[in-house]
Design an enzyme around this catalytic site. Structure first.
Site, PDB file in Angstrom:
ATOM      1  N   GLY A  61       0.884  -1.090  -0.030  1.00 30.06           N
ATOM      2  CA  GLY A  61       0.038  -0.088  -0.003  1.00 30.06           C
ATOM      3  C   GLY A  61       0.937   1.054  -0.170  1.00 30.06           C
ATOM      4  CG  ASN A 101       4.468   0.231  -0.489  1.00 29.91           C
ATOM      5  OD1 ASN A 101       4.259  -0.921   0.341  1.00 29.91           O
ATOM      6  ND2 ASN A 101       4.102   0.301  -1.789  1.00 29.91           N
ATOM      7  CG  ASP A 115       4.199   3.711  -2.605  1.00 28.38           C
ATOM      8  OD1 ASP A 115       3.874   4.705  -2.971  1.00 28.38           O
ATOM      9  OD2 ASP A 115       4.024   2.712  -3.008  1.00 28.38           O
ATOM     10  CG  ASP A 123       3.931  -3.280  -3.005  1.00 27.94           C
ATOM     11  OD1 ASP A 123       3.957  -4.238  -3.854  1.00 27.94           O
ATOM     12  OD2 ASP A 123       3.025  -2.040  -3.151  1.00 27.94           O
TER      13      ASP A 123
END
Lengths: 332, 332, 332, 332, 332, 332
Positions: free
Chosen positions: C36, C40, C273, C309
């Protein structure tokens, strides 16, 4: 009274296991787990709502960092995990099957903890908020410095009136029964809660026979060392795939036995530590002796069904099995 | 003249690599390979029809046995692989990708070879049927005993008029440039074939600059140590996924360069050893210097495309690439 | 000044990815990651020594617990991760390759966070020790309640004089450009640090063209919303396997650009991110604008090489790449 | 007297097995093993210190090379493994579970060995240093040429006074009981050691009933063919996951039975070959008949717990189980 | 009479299962299966030569397409699988082991089928060529629209004189026993063949006790709802790894019981559906009641040994087990 | 006009590929795919909405059944897949990397199709509803019976005025260029659409040079055999990891070329078949020649990025790449 902070001190290693039932000679890859008797206890306690803190030393490299991250993941406090020293101990474990025994190859010498000095551990600070100190008979075998460190930890705990528990956990790859017996004999008078089995009690202290009744072992330990609480595990079975697990607890005046669990084994390693954690859980949560020994035996039973060394199950799951409800059933 | 027995002496370790491009902190399993500079050379030579024998020491446990079995699988003679001592060295390797460099965590101290004594190796017997001795600059760094053992091996080889090759292979995790320079300076006058790169020649011996031309390095090594043959590898590229690999060989009066291979890297570890094996292969099979350097560079190039440390390809495959034929094409 | 607590608020989902380059239609198993945008960022900051705390809501079941454990593993404070609500959002991601684009299938509706109410979040308590609040343009798209919650969080942060950063991160699967533009226009005047790209700025706010220069976008955002700091990322490349990544930062009076990284992509998701976390890291550590944009771009570059991620790399690794040293090289 | 060289002659195939308990129709990948009755015997003997040499023929391609490498890994001499011919036989094996029987799909026709001629095998040379020749009833079923080759091998062994052992191993996919009975009836008078079970003895030779006692079968075989030694295995159990395995050996004047092992099965294939190798091991090492049959039964038992066809365990492990010590127990 | 087209109506989901015996909290990947009670029945019937057609709704995305492809692979007609709606339901299943129960985490709300309207299904067209309609008690629990749709389907089937079967399959995660009892009480008078167990019959309808004899349950259902045929399954066993499975069938005037299968469990999920399919198979193929219940119990038994939800075995395999022949034996 | 039924005739085999970039000698498992030139075409067409039916023969065992199920999964009609004969052909494929070429080991002799007779195929029935017959130059090489069968199929198609397409696809493992040239020269005058490359046209027919321009090859084929449509593919690149792919189509009076795709290769096998399917798709959907060649080249390009032999992508994905839109970009 809510359970208080439990400090666990000992070595954690990297455990490498061939996938499936492959032997080491067949393996082209290894499953990697972090594993160690006292760390396993810390993880189980944290999962069950007993705050725990791990005291150990790991190398300052990505493998050591991964170990610390895994403890954090498991809710264990890592404030007192020291970084430095030469290496993380490694051990290779073949999963057993039927008549084929599990095989363990240790490569743990010269680890960061084995080469640490007693001076590195400030027990006053470490135990500042603790009500419990958990140790095992493995740590004093690592080095003279660790033998001394364990003694210092015990003395500091005594001063603070923290409860001390010790899992005898004799490892013949590390020392002889004579050396182990002598060393632990010096420590056990400080210990409040002792966990062991008949075989080790007989081998190290000449207490009970490995064929004698477990009660004999319990009484012998209590008479010799004055432990307030003694717990004994019993295992039976010809096959590595199936085992019968039960336990006996002496607490105050009571001698209580758990039911016997007939277990189909997924991963046996760490089940004794799950039992030990269960005893601590029961005592800290002021369960009755019978509830305590059932909880501890149920935790050990569930651990046998979970890959890796950690007892990755909730207190609710352990309690449900301890109460004899819903064993193995799918409800949806 | 058919190629003769080549004896390779050095340490072999267990290499643990996370699957895919995972980092150590993400790994829940490791691919397991056996790996070591001189063993990699022995395996490549045996695969190419040059009989090779490995001299090393591994622990007498299932992990050591698996290593020996892997050498047997690769046609390497294991008569002189000693069993005993405390442990097999371990190293963790993260595969690199693009701007992320490969990361290596060594855990090799106190290995069975590092703790062996010089007296365990009877070089007269070991070299009885050998025409070639291959060493690397890693072994003398393991312990004073190994430094002495390498010297004894060289002297025994000289007596038998076996050719001696050495891959400088400086490892900064094991010793300083100064110590390495001093130690190898004592050995290189006995060495017939030296393999290194500009960076190490500059760092250890102050020969050439790491920015200078490779010919300068070659001439400097020859002038200082009187090596009959010198081979230098060159690598370029900003990314771990792609590299340009070439080499320079000085043999007799000739200076020859290989073509440059632009390589998409699968596994870089062991490519230098494949190059070294290629040089030995060329010299033993009496290829011309140009053929030799092309063969060696092609072997190194192919190794980059093969997982693990061993150069698992045939002499025919190497020769086809060395001749510039059919690079990467499917024929069916 | 040491970096202070950064609070990240947003949704974290379960990301399911077929192994290797398989398509969803070929998959018989999925790799599972938690992912997300704001989570992250929290993970990267914590890894780099910037204390971070995640605010989100996950279901009270083993999947939600696994998510929380993963945050703990990553050193992110989970005090404000609420448990409850119906479900964790799921998304399926096919890894891309060459001309084949990554494919994302969202199944995120009705998640625990999307169905939470604004009243569940006590921003005064949450931000008590925080100096920074990080948000993204995804959260207000989840539900009217979340749109209101983001606004409340901003107002509470303003009161506390905490810095607010927002990654615009437009998701067309969640809302139209018009709705997104209208909603974010209400929030951005409170935001101190805005991160976006030309395409989103043009699509949502009509600022700059997606073909115009990035400086135009930066100036436009600053003029319209008065952001103190604006960062813009740029990507180029025809192939999913290779990308060129660079960035522009406007901070105070300075417009600075990072170098461009030519990246061979392992896993693109989360790289934006990582960039955002890098900007926050630079600002909190009082790096110069040039150092900040280089750090952020290097973090994004490294993230492309790491599966999952999370940007699982250390500040030291990012800094080394930001300084242009040792890109992709093995040193041992 | 130290055990002497045992020559094993027969076909080795590629065995493909779906991972876990998947069925062939569910498999997207296969585990690959090399497997063949006589090769399995050769591997077990070599592992236990009885020198063994394999005689077979494999295609001259990477799959054939991999097979030879696997034999080398297992310490089996490969001097007489011929290269050439069309193909390696393949068979697919589904692991069984509970009431689901193992399923085998053979694709072994036209293999390199099945298409070889008798003239390719120079038995005088092959048996030059051998004291034992091991065969199975599978090889004469492959082709008339192989039937003739087996007969030639037996005659050459008789001339050299080498012991001949034969595992009847009837395969109904290859020939009818009538043809098998006729063919083996011609060979068995030359055979010194016969291994089979009641079912095959009854089906091929009309000796004993499949329901009769095993002693009847043993006596019948001895009366009919004059074998010096006869060994019979017995299996019982309704489930593929569990089996009871025992054996009867007639040697000289003695009839001895092994204990019965109750086995939880990991991989049943190759367990009969482990038994056969155990009988040869016992006879070559001059164990008593009781020791021999216990060793052979223990080897078969352990093989059930090891994936693949090879009995990857040491003589020490087999002996420990044969002595009834430490079955399935972890000692550390 | 050859078996005719059987239409199965219900929801199919994506089942995610951690590999091996890992718990959800340990999983880094999931095995992916498609699974749903009625779909499992359709797959088994098609595999056994009973033409089947699935009626359901899946999202129009790659995950939905993969589901449809899997049905096609399994020979199930997909003409009436609608595409559209928000999502595919997901559920996570931990494999059980010994005393550790299987754990199921549902995430099935708001699925494409749950949000479909009754008007989307034209039962006259769907049932045009059908002689049988199969339903379960899960579908009416999904939504009021689905409750209505099931009723419409039943009425349309009655009009066409198609047989209707229903597996009660109570899911407490979806509705209360009261709501389920009320809803199904409205449907069961139209049902010809009812499959359930004692526990559900007692819980929903107060028929029989969960401790009473199965015959009582059968008679009660028949008396209350007038079902022509009733089948009851019984399971026993304390451990998730082993179960005893048997069944009772009332058909016409006959009450018949199957043998009891003692099963070592690989994957329990879907075994009830295999049983249901077996009952339909027996009735459609006009087997005797005894043959039918043995076939159905054998199918359920085999399903326990096969990973995933589908009963991937042939009618020949089921019949062989139903006849009590060759259970678990390797024949080759 | 909607696309009509396309009948594809040829052999499908089991392709076994080591995981990752392992070589066959390193593999302990194989990924299993079904693969064959004409089957690959049938699968791609069905995925793109062109109804296709496969004509082949597979053994009547679980491996053959798995193949048929895989075709069903892919929407290919399997009415004319015969069951019987001895075996399914097998081939082993090593994935290539950089300078290491893909390696293919065939084990396809004596397959069920190769041993089938011409009389087994009733082309009148097979082609009853077909408007197109697709063949390759592989099938006539399998056996004289197959050579005759292909000729019969062509004559039947001509009678029915179905279009005939043929991919020359010369396999030197099966026959010499001379035999191939002679055989195909007899067939090509019946063929409407020919697909090949310069190398094969030169080798088999002496048309064009492998160095000449592709237009020369096209004109030569048209002049010699009178094909209405000719398509030629061109590949360039020194590395197996990267290739440049383009194509030339002559259709009616137009010579059109596709753009060139620079591809990072995941799996090259089957890309020529994707191209061929693309040509058939374009012609059946009455795309312009330029659109057709762009579609076919884009399909081949995407196939390079997908593991296995099948072109698992939608017509929409191919069209988007053919139009030059969004290559490799993530949109979300």
């Amino acid at each position: 009274m809510a359970p208080g902070l439990t400090v666990c001190f000992g070595e954690i290693m990297l455990r490498l296991t061939p996938p499936g039932c492959l032997r080491i000679g067949q393996a082209r890859s290894y499953e990697a787990w972090f594993a160690g008797s006292e760390g396993n206890v810390a993880v189980a306690l944290a999962a069950w709502g007993v705050p725990s803190s791990m005291v150990t030393k790991v190398p300052d490299n990505p493998v050591g960092e991964a170990l610390v991250a895994e403890l954090r993941r498991s809710k264990v406090d890592v404030t007192h995990v020291h970084k430095g020293g030469p290496r993380l101990g490694v051990f290779f474990v073949e999963k057993a099957a039927s008549q084929r025994a599990p095989r363990v190859v240790y490569d743990r010498a010269h680890s960061s903890l084995a080469e640490a000095s007693a001076a590195e551990f400030d027990w006053e600070a470490i135990l500042a908020n603790a009500c419990w100190l958990h140790l095992s008979g493995i740590t004093p075998a690592l080095s003279p410095a660790m033998e001394e460190t364990v003694a210092q930890a015990c003395r500091a705990a005594k001063l603070r009136q923290a409860t001390i528990s010790m899992d005898i956990n004799y490892r013949r790859a590390l020392w002889t029964p004579e050396r182990a017996g002598r060393s632990l004999t010096g420590l056990l008078p400080m210990v409040d809660v002792t966990i062991t089995n008949r075989e080790h009690a007989s081998l190290l202290f000449g207490i009970g026979g490995s064929d004698g009744g477990p009660a004999e072992t319990v009484r012998g330990l209590q008479a010799r060392f004055g432990c307030r609480t003694v717990a004994i595990t019993t295992r039976q079975g010809e096959s590595a795939s199936q085992t019968q697990f039960g336990a006996l607890l002496h607490q105050g005046d009571e001698y209580v036995s758990s039911r016997t669990h007939c277990i189909e084994v997924i991963d046996q390693v760490g089940s004794g530590d799950a039992f030990t954690a269960g005893i601590i859980y029961g005592l800290q949560n002021e369960l009755s002796p019978q509830e305590t020994v059932e909880y501890a035996a149920a935790a050990a039973c569930l651990k046998h069904t979970i890959p890796g060394d950690f007892c990755e199950c909730s207190a609710a799951e352990v309690r449900m099995l301890a109460l004899g409800e819903g064993s193995g059933r799918l409800v949806r």
